[in-house]
Motif scaffolding. Structure first.
Motif, PDB file in Angstrom:
ATOM      1  N   ILE A  46      47.013  33.861  42.868  1.00 31.73           N
ATOM      2  CA  ILE A  46      46.337  34.593  42.854  1.00 31.73           C
ATOM      3  C   ILE A  46      47.242  35.799  44.374  1.00 31.73           C
ATOM      4  N   HIS A  47      47.452  34.999  44.686  1.00 28.54           N
ATOM      5  CA  HIS A  47      48.642  35.463  46.513  1.00 28.54           C
ATOM      6  C   HIS A  47      50.152  35.541  46.567  1.00 28.54           C
ATOM      7  N   GLU A  48      50.466  34.494  45.393  1.00 33.16           N
ATOM      8  CA  GLU A  48      52.013  34.478  44.897  1.00 33.16           C
ATOM      9  C   GLU A  48      52.160  35.824  43.642  1.00 33.16           C
ATOM     10  N   GLY A  49      51.070  36.098  43.057  1.00 31.28           N
ATOM     11  CA  GLY A  49      51.256  36.581  42.101  1.00 31.28           C
ATOM     12  C   GLY A  49      50.981  35.616  40.321  1.00 31.28           C
ATOM     13  N   ALA A  50      50.995  35.436  40.556  1.00 30.10           N
ATOM     14  CA  ALA A  50      51.122  33.960  39.242  1.00 30.10           C
ATOM     15  C   ALA A  50      50.467  34.246  37.886  1.00 30.10           C
ATOM     16  N   SER A  51      48.865  34.718  38.728  1.00 28.48           N
ATOM     17  CA  SER A  51      47.919  35.507  38.474  1.00 28.48           C
ATOM     18  C   SER A  51      47.580  36.616  38.449  1.00 28.48           C
ATOM     19  N   PRO A  52      46.314  36.987  37.345  1.00 32.92           N
ATOM     20  CA  PRO A  52      46.283  38.500  38.251  1.00 32.92           C
ATOM     21  C   PRO A  52      44.670  38.180  39.012  1.00 32.92           C
ATOM     22  N   GLY A  53      45.151  39.414  40.173  1.00 37.43           N
ATOM     23  CA  GLY A  53      44.152  39.245  40.862  1.00 37.43           C
ATOM     24  C   GLY A  53      42.967  39.868  40.482  1.00 37.43           C
ATOM     25  N   ARG A  54      42.126  39.007  41.462  1.00 33.51           N
ATOM     26  CA  ARG A  54      40.814  39.012  40.592  1.00 33.51           C
ATOM     27  C   ARG A  54      39.851  38.719  41.891  1.00 33.51           C
ATOM     28  N   PRO A  55      38.660  38.983  42.287  1.00 30.51           N
ATOM     29  CA  PRO A  55      37.784  37.970  43.727  1.00 30.51           C
ATOM     30  C   PRO A  55      36.839  36.794  42.162  1.00 30.51           C
ATOM     31  N   ILE A  56      37.596  35.750  43.508  1.00 34.51           N
ATOM     32  CA  ILE A  56      37.027  34.250  42.986  1.00 34.51           C
ATOM     33  C   ILE A  56      36.413  33.831  44.519  1.00 34.51           C
ATOM     34  N   TYR A  57      36.066  32.652  43.846  1.00 35.11           N
ATOM     35  CA  TYR A  57      35.004  31.556  45.184  1.00 35.11           C
ATOM     36  C   TYR A  57      34.849  30.027  44.167  1.00 35.11           C
ATOM     37  N   GLY A  58      34.689  29.165  45.234  1.00 35.62           N
ATOM     38  CA  GLY A  58      34.068  28.136  44.667  1.00 35.62           C
ATOM     39  C   GLY A  58      34.487  27.052  45.877  1.00 35.62           C
ATOM     40  N   GLU A  59      35.010  26.372  45.863  1.00 33.13           N
ATOM     41  CA  GLU A  59      34.803  24.627  47.221  1.00 33.13           C
ATOM     42  C   GLU A  59      36.611  24.467  47.110  1.00 33.13           C
ATOM     43  N   ALA A  60      37.318  24.043  48.561  1.00 35.30           N
ATOM     44  CA  ALA A  60      38.349  23.498  49.172  1.00 35.30           C
ATOM     45  C   ALA A  60      38.084  22.850  50.125  1.00 35.30           C
ATOM     46  N   ARG A  61      38.878  21.503  49.737  1.00 33.12           N
ATOM     47  CA  ARG A  61      38.978  20.150  51.132  1.00 33.12           C
ATOM     48  C   ARG A  61      39.425  21.393  52.653  1.00 33.12           C
TER      49      ARG A  61
END
Length: 152
Positions: free
Chosen positions: A111-126
């Protein structure tokens, strides 16, 4: 299962259940135990009195057995303003953002690089994935709750 009274570095006290004392030690060392009021990961066991079943000794002496005390409130109700605020935040996040699970770092970067459409997301990250996102200027922040899909 064992119940411990815990205390954070801000002196907030709360109770939590663990499989064993060793399980608490491992989870606390991994930073996976946090204060239910302020979210601090600096949590230790507080001094507490063990619960001793005195029914048998009371019956042996002929004394009436005390009636069990009902809980002051259901566990599902927030106990403080901070808990209510976190519950409100959780409802807003879950209603307005897409849960991406373990793909959070990849999706946030796309999303930050523009490869995916901008939208609010949440999840898990190490932790290393989150650190890399922050170092690369991707706007992310930790949430003070576990996503609903991860709880049992």
């Amino acid at each position: 299962m064992i119940q411990f009274t815990l205390k954070c570095d801000s002196d907030h006290r709360f109770d939590s259940w663990f499989q064993s004392s060793t399980a608490f030690d491992k989870l606390a060392a991994a930073g996976m135990v946090s204060c239910s009021v302020c979210g601090s990961a600096k949590v230790d066991k507080a001094l507490m009195a063990p619960r001793v079943n005195t029914r048998q000794s009371a019956e042996a002496e002929g004394a009436p057995t005390p009636a069990p005390t009902p809980p002051a409130r259901p566990l599902s109700e927030p106990a403080s303003d901070a808990e209510r605020a976190m519950a409100d935040l959780r409802r807003k996040v879950e209603a307005n953002a897409t849960y991406v699970g373990g793909n959070f770092a990849r999706e946030a970067r796309a999303i930050h690089e523009g490869a995916s459409p901008g939208r609010p997301i949440y999840g898990e990250a190490r932790p290393d994935e989150a650190r890399a996102l922050i170092e690369d200027g991707v706007p992310v922040m930790p949430l003070p709750f576990t996503p609903g899909r991860k709880t049992n």
